[in-house]
Design a protein around this motif. Sequence first.
Motif, short mmCIF file in Angstrom:
data_model
loop_
_atom_site.label_atom_id
_atom_site.label_comp_id
_atom_site.label_asym_id
_atom_site.label_seq_id
_atom_site.Cartn_x
_atom_site.Cartn_y
_atom_site.Cartn_z
N ARG A 1 0.82 -1.48 0.12
CA ARG A 1 0.08 0.13 0.05
C ARG A 1 0.56 1.37 -0.04
O ARG A 1 0.63 2.48 -0.55
CB ARG A 1 -0.73 0.42 1.34
N VAL A 2 2.12 1.46 0.74
CA VAL A 2 2.89 2.56 0.63
C VAL A 2 3.62 3.18 -0.57
O VAL A 2 4.11 4.11 -0.69
CB VAL A 2 3.96 2.64 2.43
N GLU A 3 4.61 1.84 -0.83
CA GLU A 3 5.62 1.99 -2.05
C GLU A 3 4.96 1.16 -3.31
O GLU A 3 5.64 1.63 -4.17
CB GLU A 3 6.38 0.01 -1.42
N CYS A 4 3.65 0.97 -3.18
CA CYS A 4 3.19 0.36 -4.70
C CYS A 4 2.47 0.81 -5.51
O CYS A 4 2.18 0.87 -6.21
CB CYS A 4 3.28 -1.42 -4.77
N ALA A 5 1.44 2.10 -3.82
CA ALA A 5 -0.03 2.27 -4.63
C ALA A 5 0.80 3.82 -5.93
O ALA A 5 0.93 4.26 -5.49
CB ALA A 5 -0.47 3.79 -3.93
N PRO A 6 0.20 3.68 -6.76
CA PRO A 6 -0.06 4.57 -7.70
C PRO A 6 -0.25 5.81 -7.23
O PRO A 6 -0.53 6.43 -6.76
CB PRO A 6 -1.25 4.64 -9.11
N PRO A 7 0.32 7.21 -7.85
CA PRO A 7 0.32 8.09 -6.93
C PRO A 7 -1.16 9.03 -7.49
O PRO A 7 -1.16 8.70 -8.08
CB PRO A 7 1.56 9.28 -7.42
N ARG A 8 -1.67 9.16 -6.07
CA ARG A 8 -2.60 10.27 -5.95
C ARG A 8 -2.56 11.41 -6.22
O ARG A 8 -2.32 11.86 -6.42
CB ARG A 8 -3.59 10.16 -4.98
N GLY A 9 -3.82 11.84 -7.22
CA GLY A 9 -3.72 13.32 -7.56
C GLY A 9 -4.65 13.66 -8.31
O GLY A 9 -5.42 13.74 -9.12
#
Length: 102
Positions: A94-102
Motif C-alpha cells: 500500500r505504501v510503496e506500490c500504490a500509484p500516486p493520487r492526484g
Amino acid sequence: MKASSSRALLPALIGAALCSACATYPAPNPGRNLTDAQCRDLTAIKAHAPPTMQRNANELAALRRAGYDPSPWYDPYYPDDLQAAQRLVDYWYRVECAPPRG
C-alpha cells in the motif's frame, strides 16, 4: 601460494559472489522494502492474474523479507507467522506500490 596472498583472495571471492547475487536478485530501491518487480507481480496476483513461477518467487521473496521462513519442517507458529508477514507485505504494498493520487 602464500598464506598472505590466499587471505587477500578471500575478500575478492566473497565480493564477486555477492555481486553475482545482486545481479540475480536486485535489491529494493533505497528506503523501500519491495522491488519494482515485486510491486508489479503483487499487483498481478491481487488482480487474480494466472500464476507464474516468477510471480510466486517474487511473492515469496517479499514474505521472506517480512520475516517469514518457510523452511522449518515443523513450525509451531504456522499460520500466525505467515499471516503476520503477509500483513507487513500488504502494508509495504500500500505504501510503496500504490500509484500516486492526484
